[in-house]
Motif scaffolding. Structure first.
Motif, PDB file in Angstrom:
ATOM      1  N   ALA A 149       0.812  -1.218   0.000  1.00 55.62           N
ATOM      2  CA  ALA A 149       0.000   0.000   0.000  1.00 55.62           C
ATOM      3  C   ALA A 149       0.840   1.260   0.000  1.00 55.62           C
ATOM      4  O   ALA A 149       0.307   2.355   0.162  1.00 55.62           O
ATOM      5  N   PRO A 151       2.973   4.233  -1.726  1.00 52.52           N
ATOM      6  CA  PRO A 151       2.903   4.871  -3.054  1.00 52.52           C
ATOM      7  C   PRO A 151       4.185   4.649  -3.860  1.00 52.52           C
ATOM      8  O   PRO A 151       5.281   4.695  -3.327  1.00 52.52           O
ATOM      9  N   LEU A 164      -0.508   2.688  -7.992  1.00 45.64           N
ATOM     10  CA  LEU A 164      -0.727   1.594  -7.066  1.00 45.64           C
ATOM     11  C   LEU A 164       0.505   0.712  -6.984  1.00 45.64           C
ATOM     12  O   LEU A 164       1.204   0.500  -7.977  1.00 45.64           O
ATOM     13  N   ASN A 173      -3.149  -6.669   1.066  1.00 50.57           N
ATOM     14  CA  ASN A 173      -3.636  -5.584   0.225  1.00 50.57           C
ATOM     15  C   ASN A 173      -5.133  -5.744  -0.039  1.00 50.57           C
ATOM     16  O   ASN A 173      -5.882  -4.768  -0.031  1.00 50.57           O
ATOM     17  N   HIS A 177      -8.166  -3.186   0.935  1.00 47.11           N
ATOM     18  CA  HIS A 177      -9.133  -2.792  -0.096  1.00 47.11           C
ATOM     19  C   HIS A 177     -10.563  -3.003   0.397  1.00 47.11           C
ATOM     20  O   HIS A 177     -11.433  -2.144   0.209  1.00 47.11           O
ATOM     21  N   LYS A 205      -8.855   5.278  -8.754  1.00 47.35           N
ATOM     22  CA  LYS A 205      -7.745   4.427  -8.315  1.00 47.35           C
ATOM     23  C   LYS A 205      -6.848   5.165  -7.330  1.00 47.35           C
ATOM     24  O   LYS A 205      -6.371   4.578  -6.351  1.00 47.35           O
ATOM     25  N   ASP A 206      -6.610   6.437  -7.596  1.00 42.51           N
ATOM     26  CA  ASP A 206      -5.774   7.223  -6.694  1.00 42.51           C
ATOM     27  C   ASP A 206      -6.451   7.385  -5.331  1.00 42.51           C
ATOM     28  O   ASP A 206      -5.785   7.364  -4.291  1.00 42.51           O
ATOM     29  N   ARG A 209      -6.025   4.206  -3.494  1.00 40.63           N
ATOM     30  CA  ARG A 209      -4.633   4.076  -3.053  1.00 40.63           C
ATOM     31  C   ARG A 209      -4.403   4.885  -1.794  1.00 40.63           C
ATOM     32  O   ARG A 209      -3.787   4.399  -0.830  1.00 40.63           O
ATOM     33  N   ARG A 213      -3.566   3.424   1.990  1.00 36.56           N
ATOM     34  CA  ARG A 213      -2.361   3.863   2.714  1.00 36.56           C
ATOM     35  C   ARG A 213      -2.738   4.386   4.093  1.00 36.56           C
ATOM     36  O   ARG A 213      -2.053   4.101   5.094  1.00 36.56           O
TER      37      ARG A 213
END
Length: 284
Positions: A149, A151, A164, A173, A177, A205-206, A209, A213
């Motif tokens: 996770a 960046p 990702l 992961n 999620h 997606k960002d 992510r 994190r």
């Protein structure tokens, strides 16, 4: 320092592995049932079409098709009944494993399982990834990297961005999620955070992510530096003193009566719900 294979975490690991294989086997069984129905004789195919998965398995398990050596129809009926009963057996096994895991997870990480979004399986998965000696992890950033996770820079020219991480423990992961998806569906703080990220131009997606994190950071501290849980053993007595039913209490704080009952009995701890419930019970 290497991970150790001892104690309650090792118990969780072996049971989680068995559950994972049982899930795969059950998926294979239902796929085989559906494939067999496609090529089955018309009498069987028309009898069972249109049923959902649960009703199909329950109905097939109760059939009495006659001798398997009698004809193609009876042989197919026997095969389908055996597959359905196998599916039921695996479902019972999975349920029993989840009950055992709930006890072990509650013993190993009560503060984590009590947080919103953390289920039995996702918590168990993160605990196995961290290991029985999580103090070997130097920081929350190292745990995030272990979970895949962290960046990864993906800048190009004047574009500064991250992508990702495809490395790390993919089961951990997956757990992050799932927690992120649960919180996006029913947690206002998470929704607000995601909305701010989207307003700043982040893609879906960002956003995921960033959420994963942030959850990895939280999970690390819940594992390595757990906070004591709010007491719940006196909640039922407080409700009785107030003269309120579970339904009344649930309606007042926006929760389900069954969820409050589980909280009072210590079956499913939830720190946020326990705090809100106590505040309502003790309000003047």
């Amino acid at each position: 320092m290497a991970k150790t294979g001892e104690g309650v975490i090792e118990q969780i690991r072996v049971l989680l592995g068995v559950r994972r294989s049982a899930i795969k086997a059950r998926v294979a069984v239902i796929r085989q049932i559906k494939s067999m129905l496609i090529t089955a004789p018309e009498a069987i195919r028309s009898r069972w079409e249109g049923l959902n998965e649960r009703c199909l398995v329950e109905s097939l398990a109760l059939t009495r098709p006659g001798p398997a050596t009698g004809s193609v129809i009876t042989a197919t009926g026997h095969a389908l009944r055996r597959l359905a009963r196998r599916h039921q057996y695996l479902t019972v096994e999975i349920t029993e494993l989840e009950d055992e895991l709930r006890i072990l997870v509650g013993r190993a990480a009560p503060a984590m399982i009590a947080r919103k979004g953390y289920g039995v399986i996702t918590t168990a998965t993160l605990l196995v990834t961290a290991g029985a000696n999580p103090e070997r992890l130097r920081s929350e950033a190292s745990f995030a990297a272990l979970c895949g996770a962290s960046p990864i820079p993906a800048s190009s020219g004047k574009t500064n961005r991250y992508r990702l991480n495809r490395g790390g423990d993919r089961q951990a992961n997956w757990a992050l999620h799932q927690i992120a998806l649960v919180r996006l569906s029913n947690d206002e703080r998470t929704r607000g955070y995601a909305a701010r990220l989207r307003a700043n131009g982040k893609s879906k997606k960002d956003v995921l992510r960033c959420l994963k994190r942030a959850i990895a950071r939280e999970a690390f501290h819940l594992i390595v530096h757990p906070e004591p849980l709010p007491a719940t053993e006196d909640l039922r007595d407080l409700r009785h003193q107030r003269g309120a039913t579970l339904a009344q209490a649930a309606m007042s704080i926006g929760a389900e009566p069954t969820r409050l009952s589980e909280l009072e009995r210590g079956k499913r701890p939830n720190a946020e719900l326990a705090t809100a419930y106590r505040a309502w019970l003790t309000a003047a």
